[in-house]
Write a protein that holds these residues in place. Structure first.
Motif, PDB file in Angstrom:
ATOM      1  N   MET A  14       0.887  -1.166   0.000  1.00  0.00           N
ATOM      2  CA  MET A  14       0.000   0.000   0.000  1.00  0.00           C
ATOM      3  C   MET A  14       0.918   1.206   0.000  1.00  0.00           C
ATOM      4  SD  MET A  14      -3.140  -0.657   2.605  1.00  0.00           S
ATOM      5  CE  MET A  14      -4.177   0.693   2.069  1.00  0.00           C
ATOM      6  N   HIS A  15       0.818   1.999  -1.057  1.00  0.00           N
ATOM      7  CA  HIS A  15       1.721   3.140  -1.137  1.00  0.00           C
ATOM      8  C   HIS A  15       0.929   4.427  -0.949  1.00  0.00           C
ATOM      9  CE1 HIS A  15       0.207   3.794  -5.175  1.00  0.00           C
ATOM     10  NE2 HIS A  15       0.362   2.506  -5.373  1.00  0.00           N
ATOM     11  N   VAL A  16       1.612   5.534  -1.083  1.00  0.00           N
ATOM     12  CA  VAL A  16       0.984   6.805  -0.762  1.00  0.00           C
ATOM     13  C   VAL A  16      -0.235   7.063  -1.657  1.00  0.00           C
ATOM     14  CG1 VAL A  16       2.497   8.185  -2.238  1.00  0.00           C
ATOM     15  CG2 VAL A  16       1.448   9.221  -0.239  1.00  0.00           C
ATOM     16  N   GLY A  17      -0.265   6.460  -2.837  1.00  0.00           N
ATOM     17  CA  GLY A  17      -1.421   6.615  -3.719  1.00  0.00           C
ATOM     18  C   GLY A  17      -2.710   6.087  -3.107  1.00  0.00           C
ATOM     19  N   HIS A  18      -2.575   5.113  -2.196  1.00  0.00           N
ATOM     20  CA  HIS A  18      -3.783   4.582  -1.564  1.00  0.00           C
ATOM     21  C   HIS A  18      -4.268   5.463  -0.430  1.00  0.00           C
ATOM     22  CE1 HIS A  18      -2.070   0.876  -3.443  1.00  0.00           C
ATOM     23  NE2 HIS A  18      -3.314   0.796  -3.845  1.00  0.00           N
ATOM     24  N   LEU A  19      -3.439   6.421  -0.046  1.00  0.00           N
ATOM     25  CA  LEU A  19      -3.843   7.307   1.048  1.00  0.00           C
ATOM     26  C   LEU A  19      -5.101   8.090   0.673  1.00  0.00           C
ATOM     27  CD1 LEU A  19      -3.152   8.650   3.783  1.00  0.00           C
ATOM     28  CD2 LEU A  19      -1.875  10.354   2.510  1.00  0.00           C
ATOM     29  N   ARG A  20      -5.079   8.665  -0.512  1.00  0.00           N
ATOM     30  CA  ARG A  20      -6.175   9.551  -0.889  1.00  0.00           C
ATOM     31  C   ARG A  20      -7.506   8.816  -0.961  1.00  0.00           C
ATOM     32  NH1 ARG A  20      -5.454  14.718  -4.071  1.00  0.00           N
ATOM     33  NH2 ARG A  20      -6.663  15.206  -2.215  1.00  0.00           N
TER      34      ARG A  20
END
Ligand code: ARG
Length: 574
Positions: free
Chosen positions: A125-131
């Motif tokens: 899970m990378h920062v792209g999944h944060l949003r």
């Protein structure tokens, strides 16, 4: 309680409606008064009349004596309203007595499906999944708060050809070792190693391809190994969700594999409807209105020439399931902007097939990228995408350090609040930085800015909340609240800001734009700060003190509830 704006807007609607049925008064906040109606301009244009005239006529027909102290036509045809003090005081009394702080339940309860987070199995899970995770979660909280029946759907990527290679890698590592890597969260390592073997080793490639066939044909041992991969990844996702503090649970999992059994039916039904076109061996649907840059019609590929089903077939099955089985009235896809065309094509094809009636509202809740301070996609120093879990841990560490510095600077005035507060602060800062930017825009991930105690940040709002709470801890004078009276202009400004909470939330929900609620809360906190500087709260005069305590308490409640709707916790002290 109706709320001042809703009350006014109802009456305005009637007055405008007398000139043109359904005409929108376009009620907005105003610089000069409390609210301003701009609807006369558009209406006059449509009626071919002078806008000032129309504004005057509407103003004259309005019955708002019990609500407004003044109604004025100004400029090219605006109508300005100033609420009367008694009306605002009465509204505040109702709000204070209302557990829901004046937020009405939606008149119709809808079943709302929210597709969000959706990480991929055996991938980090990378920062792209944060949003998607943070925005989706905030929407779920707000939708549930206004009474809708929210169905969270975590459409994880748990199927597809890479699983052949991943399973073979698991076999090579040995299940125990492989499972351990995955549950420790070394997903990138696992995936990368599998990839390396796949690229380097012909025999491994062969086995991987064979595995895909076994997986698709339902071979029990292969399915068992696949389940090991999924279960390990899911437990890792759960650990990230726990850190992040989101609502998602295992009950919300509805990964791509859920739809496997429905895919052949999707294709058969599209065929029976005469929508399928075979293009280069692939079965496609060409929804009208979608073209590539040469103006040629674009296909949505539902079955590849090798017989495999892809991402689009799964999404069609998912839409059908959501509408038909989950009985969704509304479906939100909280997915990055690059997938806009894919989703719009899926929606169009589903509509052509009759799986998506017009009565169901589907919406792509798109969002932009998270950038590094160099204004490029956020990457680690090694050039990888940044692991979400590392960001969360770093946020908590940095928040603890920021609190320590702050306690020193303020001479220990802020007691060491401990780990729990550092966690609320750090995670809150990350979430708030994400939610407070218009979701369609990219934003820069900047530790110093998001953790600052000044400006439109999570810590600022949490601190504002804690400061209000601290007023009630001073033992020397009574902390009892009483009826709110708006004598001072700063009291009035705060009262009006508090009363705007329901409309801010409504506006946030209709546009699926959490940044609007953030902007409101920031404005409320700033209005409170001014009030607090200008009006002493703990004065001797009992009725003034109780009124000001009443305003303060309501402020704390709105801040706390607003932050909680965004998925952010508000400590009482920090
Ligand atoms: N797992 C996909 C990805 O990482 C996102 C899934 C979005 N939801 C959907 N129904 N397509 O790109």
């Amino acid at each position: 309680m109706v709320g001042p704006t809703a009350e006014l807007s109802g009456r305005l609607g009637a007055a405008f409606g007398a000139l043109e049925p359904g005409a929108d008064p376009v009620l907005r906040p105003s610089e000069r008064a409390d609210r301003q109606a701009n609807g006369a301009l558009g209406l006059a244009k449509r009626l071919g009349r002078d806008p000032r005239d129309v504004a005057r006529e509407v103003a004259a027909a309005l019955e708002v004596a019990d609500v407004c102290q003044s109604v004025e036509v100004s400029g090219p045809g605006f109508i300005n309203f100033t609420f009367s003090r008694a009306f605002l005081e009465a509204q505040l009394a109702e709000m204070a007595a209302d557990e829901r702080l004046g937020v009405a339940l939606a008149p119709v309860t809808k079943t709302v499906v929210v597709d969000y987070s959706h990480p991929n199995v055996a991938k980090e899970m990378h920062v792209g999944h944060l949003r998607t995770t943070v925005i989706g979660d905030a929407l779920c909280r707000m939708l549930a708060f206004v009474g809708h029946d929210v169905r969270r759907q975590n459409h994880i990527g748990d199927w597809g050809t890479p699983f052949g290679m991943l399973i073979e890698h698991l076999v090579d590592l040995g299940e125990e070792q492989g499972a351990q890597e995955l549950s420790l969260g070394d997903l990138t390592g696992f995936y990368r190693q599998a990839r390396v073997s796949f690229d380097a080793d012909e025999a491994f490639r062969e086995r991987s391809r064979g595995r895909v066939v076994l997986l698709q044909s339902g071979d029990p041992e292969t399915l068992r190994l696949w389940r090991v991969l999924v279960a390990q990844s899911v437990s890792y996702f759960d650990a990230v969700y726990a850190k992040l503090g989101v609502l998602l649970t295992d009950d919300d999992l509805a990964g791509e594999s859920t739809y496997n059994d429905a895919l052949a039916g999707v294709v058969a039904d599209l065929d029976a409807l005469g929508l399928l076109v075979v293009d280069d061996g692939a079965k496609c649907v060409f929804p009208p209105g979608f073209t590539n840059r040469h103006g040629e019609p674009l296909p949505l590929i539902v079955q590849k020439s090798d017989g495999g089903f892809g991402y689009a077939a799964t999404d069609l099955a998912a839409i059908r399931h959501r509408v038909r089985d989950l009985r969704a009235d509304q479906v939100f896809y909280v997915v990055g902007a690059p997938q806009a065309q894919h989703l719009q094509m899926c929606f169009a094809v589903a509509a052509m097939a009759g799986w998506l009636p017009e009565t169901v509202d589907v919406e792509h809740v798109a969002f932009g990228n998270v950038l590094g301070t160099d204004h490029r996609m956020l990457k680690s120093r090694e050039g990888d995408s940044v692991r979400l879990i590392d960001l969360l841990d770093e946020a908590v560490d940095r928040a603890a350090a920021a609190m320590a510095t702050r306690a020193e600077a303020t001479d220990g005035e802020h007691p060491d609040a401990g780990d729990a507060v550092a966690r609320m602060l750090g995670i809150g800062a990350i979430k708030y930085a994400d939610l407070s930017t218009d979701r369609l825009r990219d934003y820069v991930f900047d530790w110093d800015r998001m953790l600052a105690f000044e400006g439109n940040t999570g810590p600022y709002l949490q601190y504002a909340h804690a400061r209000v709470c601290s007023i009630f801890r001073r033992g020397d004078v009574g902390a009892e609240t009483g009826p709110i009276s708006l004598d001072d202009p700063h009291e009035r400004a705060l009262g009006l800001s508090l009363l705007s909470f329901p409309e801010a939330l409504a506006e946030t929900l209709t546009t699926q734009s959490p940044h609007k609620l953030c902007a409101y809360l920031y404005d409320l906190a700033a209005t409170f700060t001014t009030f607090y500087e200008q009006c002493r709260v703990l004065v001797d005069d009992e009725s003034t003190r109780r009124s000001r305590l009443g305003l303060s308490q309501l402020t704390a409640r709105v801040l706390r509830s607003g932050l909680s709707l965004l998925g952010i916790e508000a400590p009482d002290r920090m």
